[in-house]
Design a protein around this motif. Sequence first.
Motif, PDB file in Angstrom:
ATOM      1  N   GLU A 157       0.845  -1.136   0.055  1.00  0.00           N
ATOM      2  CA  GLU A 157       0.051  -0.073   0.066  1.00  0.00           C
ATOM      3  C   GLU A 157       0.861   1.292  -0.016  1.00  0.00           C
ATOM      4  OE1 GLU A 157      -3.864  -1.881   2.479  1.00  0.00           O
ATOM      5  OE2 GLU A 157      -2.434  -0.720   3.239  1.00  0.00           O
ATOM      6  N   TYR A 158       1.976   1.244   0.896  1.00  0.00           N
ATOM      7  CA  TYR A 158       2.892   2.487   0.811  1.00  0.00           C
ATOM      8  C   TYR A 158       3.689   2.627  -0.494  1.00  0.00           C
ATOM      9  CZ  TYR A 158       6.839   5.497   2.023  1.00  0.00           C
ATOM     10  OH  TYR A 158       7.513   6.548   2.116  1.00  0.00           O
ATOM     11  N   LEU A 159       4.037   1.514  -1.028  1.00  0.00           N
ATOM     12  CA  LEU A 159       4.688   1.780  -2.335  1.00  0.00           C
ATOM     13  C   LEU A 159       3.759   2.112  -3.328  1.00  0.00           C
ATOM     14  CD1 LEU A 159       7.134   1.186  -4.075  1.00  0.00           C
ATOM     15  CD2 LEU A 159       6.548  -1.091  -4.278  1.00  0.00           C
ATOM     16  N   THR A 160       2.578   1.705  -3.527  1.00  0.00           N
ATOM     17  CA  THR A 160       1.509   1.951  -4.392  1.00  0.00           C
ATOM     18  C   THR A 160       1.167   3.417  -4.247  1.00  0.00           C
ATOM     19  OG1 THR A 160       0.668  -0.309  -4.390  1.00  0.00           O
ATOM     20  CG2 THR A 160      -0.739   1.523  -5.286  1.00  0.00           C
ATOM     21  N   GLY A 161       1.078   3.860  -3.075  1.00  0.00           N
ATOM     22  CA  GLY A 161       0.596   5.242  -2.739  1.00  0.00           C
ATOM     23  C   GLY A 161       1.735   5.994  -3.475  1.00  0.00           C
ATOM     24  N   LEU A 162       3.059   5.959  -3.000  1.00  0.00           N
ATOM     25  CA  LEU A 162       4.001   6.809  -3.354  1.00  0.00           C
ATOM     26  C   LEU A 162       4.143   6.863  -5.065  1.00  0.00           C
ATOM     27  CD1 LEU A 162       6.676   7.908  -2.832  1.00  0.00           C
ATOM     28  CD2 LEU A 162       8.008   5.882  -2.947  1.00  0.00           C
ATOM     29  N   ARG A 163       3.932   5.601  -5.743  1.00  0.00           N
ATOM     30  CA  ARG A 163       3.907   5.492  -7.235  1.00  0.00           C
ATOM     31  C   ARG A 163       2.823   6.449  -7.713  1.00  0.00           C
ATOM     32  NH1 ARG A 163       5.484  -0.607  -8.056  1.00  0.00           N
ATOM     33  NH2 ARG A 163       7.766  -0.379  -8.223  1.00  0.00           N
ATOM     34  N   VAL A 164       1.728   6.449  -7.205  1.00  0.00           N
ATOM     35  CA  VAL A 164       0.624   7.276  -7.564  1.00  0.00           C
ATOM     36  C   VAL A 164       0.757   8.683  -7.307  1.00  0.00           C
ATOM     37  CG1 VAL A 164      -1.931   7.693  -7.085  1.00  0.00           C
ATOM     38  CG2 VAL A 164      -0.993   5.108  -7.281  1.00  0.00           C
ATOM     39  N   SER A 165       1.190   9.188  -6.118  1.00  0.00           N
ATOM     40  CA  SER A 165       1.639  10.527  -5.902  1.00  0.00           C
ATOM     41  C   SER A 165       2.643  10.927  -6.810  1.00  0.00           C
ATOM     42  CB  SER A 165       2.408  10.489  -4.405  1.00  0.00           C
ATOM     43  OG  SER A 165       2.602  11.810  -4.109  1.00  0.00           O
ATOM     44  N   LYS A 166       3.806  10.201  -7.214  1.00  0.00           N
ATOM     45  CA  LYS A 166       4.742  10.606  -8.228  1.00  0.00           C
ATOM     46  C   LYS A 166       3.860  10.716  -9.568  1.00  0.00           C
ATOM     47  CE  LYS A 166       8.115  10.552  -5.482  1.00  0.00           C
ATOM     48  NZ  LYS A 166       8.909  11.797  -5.004  1.00  0.00           N
ATOM     49  N   ALA A 167       3.079   9.797  -9.864  1.00  0.00           N
ATOM     50  CA  ALA A 167       2.421   9.941 -11.044  1.00  0.00           C
ATOM     51  C   ALA A 167       1.382  11.251 -11.362  1.00  0.00           C
ATOM     52  CB  ALA A 167       1.441   8.627 -11.465  1.00  0.00           C
ATOM     53  N   CYS A 168       0.748  11.469 -10.232  1.00  0.00           N
ATOM     54  CA  CYS A 168       0.034  12.911 -10.037  1.00  0.00           C
ATOM     55  C   CYS A 168       1.031  13.968 -10.212  1.00  0.00           C
ATOM     56  CB  CYS A 168      -0.534  13.220  -8.652  1.00  0.00           C
ATOM     57  SG  CYS A 168      -1.989  12.166  -8.499  1.00  0.00           S
ATOM     58  N   GLU A 169       2.194  14.205  -9.545  1.00  0.00           N
ATOM     59  CA  GLU A 169       2.947  15.366  -9.918  1.00  0.00           C
ATOM     60  C   GLU A 169       3.437  15.267 -11.478  1.00  0.00           C
ATOM     61  OE1 GLU A 169       6.412  14.885  -7.602  1.00  0.00           O
ATOM     62  OE2 GLU A 169       5.424  14.699  -5.852  1.00  0.00           O
ATOM     63  N   LEU A 170       3.711  14.087 -12.153  1.00  0.00           N
ATOM     64  CA  LEU A 170       3.870  14.271 -13.688  1.00  0.00           C
ATOM     65  C   LEU A 170       2.811  14.695 -14.586  1.00  0.00           C
ATOM     66  CD1 LEU A 170       6.352  10.733 -13.595  1.00  0.00           C
ATOM     67  CD2 LEU A 170       6.956  13.026 -14.138  1.00  0.00           C
ATOM     68  N   LEU A 171       1.557  14.196 -14.125  1.00  0.00           N
ATOM     69  CA  LEU A 171       0.328  14.605 -14.792  1.00  0.00           C
ATOM     70  C   LEU A 171       0.143  16.093 -14.673  1.00  0.00           C
ATOM     71  CD1 LEU A 171      -1.935  11.660 -13.838  1.00  0.00           C
ATOM     72  CD2 LEU A 171      -1.226  12.375 -16.116  1.00  0.00           C
ATOM     73  N   LYS A 172       0.571  16.504 -13.507  1.00  0.00           N
ATOM     74  CA  LYS A 172       0.208  18.219 -13.328  1.00  0.00           C
ATOM     75  C   LYS A 172       1.466  18.944 -14.150  1.00  0.00           C
ATOM     76  CE  LYS A 172      -1.445  18.004  -8.669  1.00  0.00           C
ATOM     77  NZ  LYS A 172      -1.264  18.022  -7.305  1.00  0.00           N
ATOM     78  N   THR A 173       2.694  18.233 -14.077  1.00  0.00           N
ATOM     79  CA  THR A 173       3.970  19.345 -14.651  1.00  0.00           C
ATOM     80  C   THR A 173       4.538  18.796 -15.819  1.00  0.00           C
ATOM     81  OG1 THR A 173       5.304  17.792 -13.418  1.00  0.00           O
ATOM     82  CG2 THR A 173       4.686  19.611 -12.242  1.00  0.00           C
ATOM     83  N   SER A 174       3.808  17.732 -16.695  1.00  0.00           N
ATOM     84  CA  SER A 174       4.505  17.320 -17.884  1.00  0.00           C
ATOM     85  C   SER A 174       3.405  17.187 -18.789  1.00  0.00           C
ATOM     86  CB  SER A 174       5.189  16.316 -17.703  1.00  0.00           C
ATOM     87  OG  SER A 174       4.732  15.095 -17.465  1.00  0.00           O
ATOM     88  N   ASP A 175       3.677  17.047 -19.996  1.00  0.00           N
ATOM     89  CA  ASP A 175       2.613  16.573 -20.934  1.00  0.00           C
ATOM     90  C   ASP A 175       2.996  15.269 -21.536  1.00  0.00           C
ATOM     91  OD1 ASP A 175       4.881  17.065 -22.536  1.00  0.00           O
ATOM     92  OD2 ASP A 175       4.174  18.403 -23.914  1.00  0.00           O
ATOM     93  N   LYS A 176       3.483  14.631 -20.759  1.00  0.00           N
ATOM     94  CA  LYS A 176       3.880  13.169 -21.338  1.00  0.00           C
ATOM     95  C   LYS A 176       2.796  12.167 -21.285  1.00  0.00           C
ATOM     96  CE  LYS A 176       8.596  12.996 -19.286  1.00  0.00           C
ATOM     97  NZ  LYS A 176       9.469  12.922 -20.818  1.00  0.00           N
ATOM     98  N   LYS A 177       2.736  11.242 -22.322  1.00  0.00           N
ATOM     99  CA  LYS A 177       1.687  10.304 -22.403  1.00  0.00           C
ATOM    100  C   LYS A 177       1.627   9.404 -21.253  1.00  0.00           C
ATOM    101  CE  LYS A 177       2.142  10.527 -27.591  1.00  0.00           C
ATOM    102  NZ  LYS A 177       2.349   9.686 -28.604  1.00  0.00           N
ATOM    103  N   LEU A 178       0.378   8.893 -21.200  1.00  0.00           N
ATOM    104  CA  LEU A 178       0.046   8.016 -19.929  1.00  0.00           C
ATOM    105  C   LEU A 178       1.065   6.941 -20.010  1.00  0.00           C
ATOM    106  CD1 LEU A 178      -3.978   8.075 -19.880  1.00  0.00           C
ATOM    107  CD2 LEU A 178      -2.112   9.468 -18.645  1.00  0.00           C
ATOM    108  N   PHE A 179       1.267   5.986 -21.042  1.00  0.00           N
ATOM    109  CA  PHE A 179       1.867   4.826 -21.001  1.00  0.00           C
ATOM    110  C   PHE A 179       3.400   5.153 -20.486  1.00  0.00           C
ATOM    111  CE2 PHE A 179       3.342   6.201 -25.402  1.00  0.00           C
ATOM    112  CZ  PHE A 179       4.584   5.911 -25.533  1.00  0.00           C
ATOM    113  N   GLU A 180       3.808   6.394 -20.810  1.00  0.00           N
ATOM    114  CA  GLU A 180       5.245   6.893 -20.603  1.00  0.00           C
ATOM    115  C   GLU A 180       5.335   7.166 -19.086  1.00  0.00           C
ATOM    116  OE1 GLU A 180       7.306   9.297 -24.010  1.00  0.00           O
ATOM    117  OE2 GLU A 180       5.620  10.363 -23.182  1.00  0.00           O
ATOM    118  N   ILE A 181       4.275   7.733 -18.626  1.00  0.00           N
ATOM    119  CA  ILE A 181       4.233   8.045 -16.943  1.00  0.00           C
ATOM    120  C   ILE A 181       4.219   6.815 -16.429  1.00  0.00           C
ATOM    121  CG2 ILE A 181       2.740   9.203 -15.284  1.00  0.00           C
ATOM    122  CD1 ILE A 181       2.048  11.402 -16.919  1.00  0.00           C
TER     123      ILE A 181
END
Length: 537
Positions: free
Chosen positions: A482-506
């Motif tokens: 749960e901790y690792l998954t939450g960390l990865r989702v949090s990092k994904a949110c940051e990338l969705l906010k700050t980059s225009d990378k495609k979803l498979f890249e994120i």
Amino acid sequence: MSKYTLLLADDEQIIRDGISRKIKWEEEGFIFLPPCEDGESAIQSVREHQPDVVITDICMPGRDGLEVAKYIAENSPDTLVIILSGYEDFDYARQALLANVHEYILKPLSSRKIHELLQRIREELTRRKAFQLDMSRLLQLQEEHKQSLRERFLCRVLTRPIKSEEIQEYHEILQGQNPEMDYYCALVMDLDSPGKVSPTVLTQDLYLLAVREEAEKLKEKVPRIMICQPPEPAIYIILRDENENSLNHTARYTAEQLAKTISVLPDFSMSIGLGRSVRGMDMLYQSSRQARRALENRLIMGDRSVFFYQDSVDRIGDRNNRFLQNADRLMNALKQQSAESVSDLVRDFIFILRESGLSPLRIRLEISKFTFRVIDFLGSLEDSLSYDDIFLLSESLASIAGLDNLVSVEEALDSCLMEVSGLLKENRKKFPEKKIGEIQVFLEKEYASPNITVETITSQFFISPSYLSKLFRQFMDKTFVEYLTGLRVSKACELLKTSDKKLFEIAEMVGYSDSRYFSSIFKKYMGMTPSQFRNKL
């Protein structure tokens, strides 16, 4: 740089995988052989590969690590053996030493400790290799320096255990002897004050030659003696007889005759120590050690004396055992942070000293031996105590032997050891918090790796899966996954906010090779898909 072969034996898959993957063996100078999961397969691998180094766990199913070490000592003595153990019991370490183990290492192992261990092993193997001689040249040297080799052989027999095969190689020296069945006894003549001989008379070396010449003359009356001279200012004499009682009588006679010879030499002082008789030349080193032990009585009896180990062993044996047992129990009490036991054992130590009948000088010596054993124990606690704590406590302990009376010694010992116990208890409480912090730092750096699992973390940090689960429940109120998954989702949110990378890249950037699975996990945690999350920004 030449590479050495290394074999690992441990019944825990996590440990085997962790050590094998964690170390860059080629860079460390080793060839890592296929690891073994039990003692039987380890012994088979030793037979097949003759490795330079074997690192083995002490507790394994079937034949354990101590049996592996004994097999290697008997069948592959050039192989270095390192014991890994989760046990701090002194008896395990003692058995390991008897099996000729090179080092006894306590688990858990950090990367730093493994690197330092491999460095020490490599240095030892390189040192051994440097001293190897070409066999043909060795045979030539043997003829050229037969007398010198004879002296060295006898000195080796007197100073360390030696195999019967090596004794047989020197059969020419042992003509007329039965080195396996005869009785032997060691006599050591040792300078009382090395380097303090008056410069106006003969030098120290000439004195030793004079004494040796007198010893050689004794061969007329005592033909079964051999004489050798080690590098230190001393003379060793080996006595032999088929009958033990006859040997003991001859040994005392020889010691007394040599004492008379020494007594007439001006400005020169030697003492004589005589060990007990032993059966077999391979056990002669024990008699030599006893002779050296007997010479320690100079602290009480003074110089120019003859000391018989047999005369003193009955008086001091029980007392010495009590000192050693007390020290062993004290180390265990410190490890367990048992303050009450520590204080009781300090009182016991002082009581043994008061009842021992030792001289004040010898009592100070026993206190010094005791305190320096504790200092040595502190040095093994570098993972539990800070360097400053170890240094300050060691300084305090080293000064205790100089105190005026046993009351002051007891108070100072109790104070120092209670402080050690308290520090260990405090630091042990901090261990879980420190460990979870280290794991968090690791995950912050490595969360993007798709290969992170429970096994990865337990192997990396040398902890069990159950302890890992306990840590995350205690400090994070969630499971590791749960901790690792939450960390990865949090990092994904940051990338969705700050980059225009495609979803498979994120998805790949946060550790998911399957973008659909990533979207499913993201929706479960955030209540919306990654695309919906980005569109809401």
